[in-house]
Design an enzyme around this catalytic site. Structure first.
Site, PDB file in Angstrom:
ATOM      1  N   ASP A 198       0.866  -1.183   0.000  1.00  0.00           N
ATOM      2  CA  ASP A 198       0.000   0.000   0.000  1.00  0.00           C
ATOM      3  C   ASP A 198       0.902   1.232   0.000  1.00  0.00           C
ATOM      4  O   ASP A 198       2.128   1.090  -0.052  1.00  0.00           O
ATOM      5  CB  ASP A 198      -0.914  -0.006   1.240  1.00  0.00           C
ATOM      6  CG  ASP A 198      -0.147   0.169   2.543  1.00  0.00           C
ATOM      7  OD1 ASP A 198       1.109   0.197   2.520  1.00  0.00           O
ATOM      8  OD2 ASP A 198      -0.787   0.280   3.602  1.00  0.00           O
ATOM      9  N   ASP A 226       1.474   4.733   2.309  1.00  0.00           N
ATOM     10  CA  ASP A 226       1.092   5.347   3.582  1.00  0.00           C
ATOM     11  C   ASP A 226       1.481   6.830   3.610  1.00  0.00           C
ATOM     12  O   ASP A 226       2.612   7.181   3.265  1.00  0.00           O
ATOM     13  CB  ASP A 226       1.809   4.632   4.738  1.00  0.00           C
ATOM     14  CG  ASP A 226       1.615   3.127   4.702  1.00  0.00           C
ATOM     15  OD1 ASP A 226       0.521   2.669   5.033  1.00  0.00           O
ATOM     16  OD2 ASP A 226       2.568   2.414   4.308  1.00  0.00           O
ATOM     17  N   ASP A 231      -3.234   4.428   2.774  1.00  0.00           N
ATOM     18  CA  ASP A 231      -3.589   4.759   4.162  1.00  0.00           C
ATOM     19  C   ASP A 231      -3.221   6.214   4.435  1.00  0.00           C
ATOM     20  O   ASP A 231      -2.129   6.653   4.084  1.00  0.00           O
ATOM     21  CB  ASP A 231      -2.793   3.888   5.155  1.00  0.00           C
ATOM     22  CG  ASP A 231      -3.287   2.451   5.208  1.00  0.00           C
ATOM     23  OD1 ASP A 231      -4.389   2.178   4.656  1.00  0.00           O
ATOM     24  OD2 ASP A 231      -2.590   1.610   5.788  1.00  0.00           O
TER      25      ASP A 231
HETATM   26  P1  UTP Z   1       2.476  -1.118   6.577  1.00  0.00           P
HETATM   27  O1  UTP Z   1       1.641  -2.278   7.019  1.00  0.00           O
HETATM   28  O2  UTP Z   1       1.936  -0.299   5.467  1.00  0.00           O
HETATM   29  O3  UTP Z   1       3.922  -1.706   6.257  1.00  0.00           O
HETATM   30  O4  UTP Z   1       2.687  -0.212   7.852  1.00  0.00           O
HETATM   31  P2  UTP Z   1       5.069  -1.164   5.307  1.00  0.00           P
HETATM   32  O5  UTP Z   1       6.298  -1.187   6.119  1.00  0.00           O
HETATM   33  O6  UTP Z   1       4.672   0.123   4.669  1.00  0.00           O
HETATM   34  O7  UTP Z   1       5.184  -2.297   4.236  1.00  0.00           O
HETATM   35  P3  UTP Z   1       4.279  -2.544   2.935  1.00  0.00           P
HETATM   36  O8  UTP Z   1       5.197  -2.335   1.797  1.00  0.00           O
HETATM   37  O9  UTP Z   1       3.157  -1.582   2.933  1.00  0.00           O
HETATM   38  O10 UTP Z   1       3.839  -3.956   3.052  1.00  0.00           O
HETATM   39  C1  UTP Z   1       3.600   0.838   7.896  1.00  0.00           C
HETATM   40  C2  UTP Z   1       3.964   1.130   9.305  1.00  0.00           C
HETATM   41  O11 UTP Z   1       2.897   1.776   9.968  1.00  0.00           O
HETATM   42  C3  UTP Z   1       2.674   1.182  11.203  1.00  0.00           C
HETATM   43  C4  UTP Z   1       3.121  -0.223  11.063  1.00  0.00           C
HETATM   44  O12 UTP Z   1       3.505  -0.755  12.305  1.00  0.00           O
HETATM   45  C5  UTP Z   1       4.281  -0.109  10.118  1.00  0.00           C
HETATM   46  O13 UTP Z   1       5.483   0.073  10.843  1.00  0.00           O
HETATM   47  N1  UTP Z   1       1.246   1.285  11.551  1.00  0.00           N
HETATM   48  C6  UTP Z   1       0.299   0.818  10.715  1.00  0.00           C
HETATM   49  C7  UTP Z   1       0.913   1.853  12.728  1.00  0.00           C
HETATM   50  O14 UTP Z   1       1.776   2.281  13.499  1.00  0.00           O
HETATM   51  N2  UTP Z   1      -0.408   1.943  13.085  1.00  0.00           N
HETATM   52  C8  UTP Z   1      -1.383   1.494  12.285  1.00  0.00           C
HETATM   53  O15 UTP Z   1      -2.570   1.608  12.635  1.00  0.00           O
HETATM   54  C9  UTP Z   1      -1.015   0.910  11.057  1.00  0.00           C
HETATM   55 MN    MN Z   2       2.794   0.419   3.700  1.00  0.00          MN
END
Ligand code: UTP
Ligand code: MN
Length: 503
Positions: free
Chosen positions: A337, A339, A427
């Site tokens: 995704d 972020d 997100d």
């Molecule tokens: P992600 O699941 O998007 O992982 O969460 P990522 O590292 O970007 O990897 P991919 O490529 O998308 O698979 C990003 C970070 O945001 C934190 C997660 O712990 C992770 O470190 N996070 C996510 C939060 O702190 N709170 C949340 O509600 C969701």
């Molecule tokens: Mn991510």
């Protein structure tokens, strides 16, 4: 460096001398002639091990010569050991077994020369005779920290075969809610990811933290046979495969996946055909856009989405702050995704930001799904003693429609897909500005890096860290931070750049 030894001529010894080594011991294994390398072992340990081996019936040569069959070294610097061996002017070097001390200790324990396995071998990393640059040799420095937040881990993983295997086992333990081994495999994988060299023997890992019995057993198998039977078994396990498949759907967590599995469902069509299953809105969208959102998002696509969100937030508030976070901020080429953190300098104004962005994206006709969660953040309820997977900031989980024309180099889609667009998971999280640094640090990840930041804070500093704040339990106060660097400094940690947090 090694001192060049005096290579003796092959000593002619009487049969009696061979059979009776001074010190009365009887030779039991005439075909095996050991030489123990003094470097790293030290003189007194070498002499102790020599006596031990002789007492068990081994022949141990004092000097390195062509009669030696087994060279045993405690040195893990394979290349300097080999450089030295090559300088020893041996004719028979290619026939000698150059072995890690683990072969010796195994043999002592068994009281006989144990069969040589690939894990025992100290391999010549540079067989062409090239010399490696100083300091680039594989070393398991004792300085590798047990905490991921004290290691620098880029996206370049030299030990992917091992870490992928560990990931599978960690996942299977997670599915069965067995926490300890799950964490052990995750930590081990994380340590191996941080190494600038590929592990080629078990001996090379001896000074590394977080590698326990079970992780080493898996590695040993992989070094020996090229794969791990435990991992292979898991990969072909029906429950593992089914739970992996079900949880790959947006909105389906481990609980739901397990429930479906226990109902006997094994495929998507099983799930969709089961009239007793009521999919929620998120799961419906998950199935609807499954092909697209199970496909990795490229860096170029992430940049295109950044432009879209950037345009939207700045149309709403000119002074809005937008930051790319998650895996793409760590320099990953692909992600599941994209972020983003969005906020405003004016405290409190950020609460209306996400709803207004959603509005705008809806009007643009590119919003395929949204799940908005308003803020439940309350500073007076901090510090939170138990870490919660979700933070309390306003956030939304989106599926957006991304047009190919907006992506430099085009969409990352299947060949022959001519729709000209794809669905992408995005997100957005919107912390108040004074929480920005904590939210940015928390959302940048990786998950393992975050876990170890919190563990380090708790264990080493008596502090509590989460996505909202840093609390000092000794001083009984919150520590303010406007940048990530401030947080690292409060924790007494060297700053680790985002691209070094791929733990
Ligand atoms: P992600 O699941 O998007 O992982 O969460 P990522 O590292 O970007 O990897 P991919 O490529 O998308 O698979 C990003 C970070 O945001 C934190 C997660 O712990 C992770 O470190 N996070 C996510 C939060 O702190 N709170 C949340 O509600 C969701
Ligand atoms: Mn991510």
């Amino acid at each position: 460096m090694f001192h060049a030894p005096i290579v003796p001529r092959v000593r002619k010894r009487s049969r009696a001398a061979e059979v009776r080594v001074p010190g009365r011991e009887e030779v039991k294994f005439e075909d095996v002639r050991l030489f123990l390398v003094e470097r790293k072992m030290g003189r007194s340990r070498r002499s102790f091990l020599t006596q031990l081996a002789r007492s068990k019936g081994f022949i141990v040569e004092d000097l390195l010569s062509d009669v030696v069959t087994h060279v045993v070294s405690e040195d893990i610097h394979a290349s300097s050991l080999w450089t030295w061996l090559k300088e020893c002017d041996l004719k028979n070097l290619s026939n000698m077994l150059v072995l890690d001390i683990s072969w010796f200790t195994d043999s002592m324990r068994e009281g006989r020369p144990v069969p040589v396995e690939s894990t025992h071998l100290i391999q010549d990393a540079l067989p062409e005779g090239s010399t490696p640059p100083e300091g680039s040799t594989p070393t398991a420095e004792a300085t590798v920290s047990q905490y991921a937040c004290q290691r620098r881990t880029t996206t370049e993983n030299k030990n992917k075969t091992f870490t992928d295997a560990f990931e599978v086992l960690a996942e299977s333990y997670e599915m069965n809610e067995i926490e300890g081994p799950c964490l052990a495999f995750r930590r081990a994988a994380s340590v191996l990811k941080s190494l600038p060299w590929a592990v080629q023997s078990l001996g090379a890992t001896q000074d590394l933290p977080c590698l326990g019995e079970s992780t080493k057993a898996v590695m040993k198998e992989m070094l020996q046979y090229g794969h791990s039977f435990e991992v292979e078994k898991m990969l072909s396990d029906e429950r593992y495969q089914t739970l992996k498949l079900f949880t790959s759907v947006f909105g389906v967590g481990p609980k739901t996946a397990d429930k479906w599995y226990r109902r006997g469902l094994r495929s998507f069509s099983d799930v969709l055909a089961d009239s007793s299953i009521q999919l929620n809105r998120m799961q419906q969208s998950g199935f609807l856009h499954y092909g697209d959102i199970s496909r990795a998002v490229s860096k170029a696509e992430a940049r295109a989405l950044r432009n879209i969100i950037d345009e939207a937030v700045h149309a709403i508030t000119p002074d809005a702050v937008l930051a790319l976070t998650g895996g793409f901020r760590r320099g990953k080429e692909f992600g599941h995704d994209v972020d983003f953190i969005v906020t405003t300098p004016e405290l409190g104004k950020e609460t209306s930001l996400i709803p207004r962005i959603i509005n705008r994206l809806t009007k643009q006709g590119i919003l395929l799904f949204t799940d908005y969660q308003a803020s439940t953040f309350d500073m007076s309820r901090l510090p939170c003693l138990r870490f919660e997977a979700m933070d309390h900031f306003a956030k939304c989980f989106l599926i957006l429609r991304l047009e190919g024309s907006q992506v430099e180099g085009g969409l990352h889609i299947a060949e022959g897909d001519s729709r000209g667009w794809r669905a992408v998971r995005v997100d957005l999280v919107s912390p108040p500005m004074d929480r920005y640094a904590f939210a940015l640090l928390g959302w940048t990840g990786s998950r393992q890096f975050e876990r170890d930041l919190r563990r380090y804070a708790r264990m080493e500093r008596r502090m509590l860290l989460d996505n909202h704040a840093l609390y000092d339990k000794t001083k009984k106060q919150f520590l303010a931070a406007t940048t990530e660097r401030d947080i690292f400094a409060h924790l007494g940690l060297e700053y680790i750049e985002p691209w070094q947090r791929n733990a």
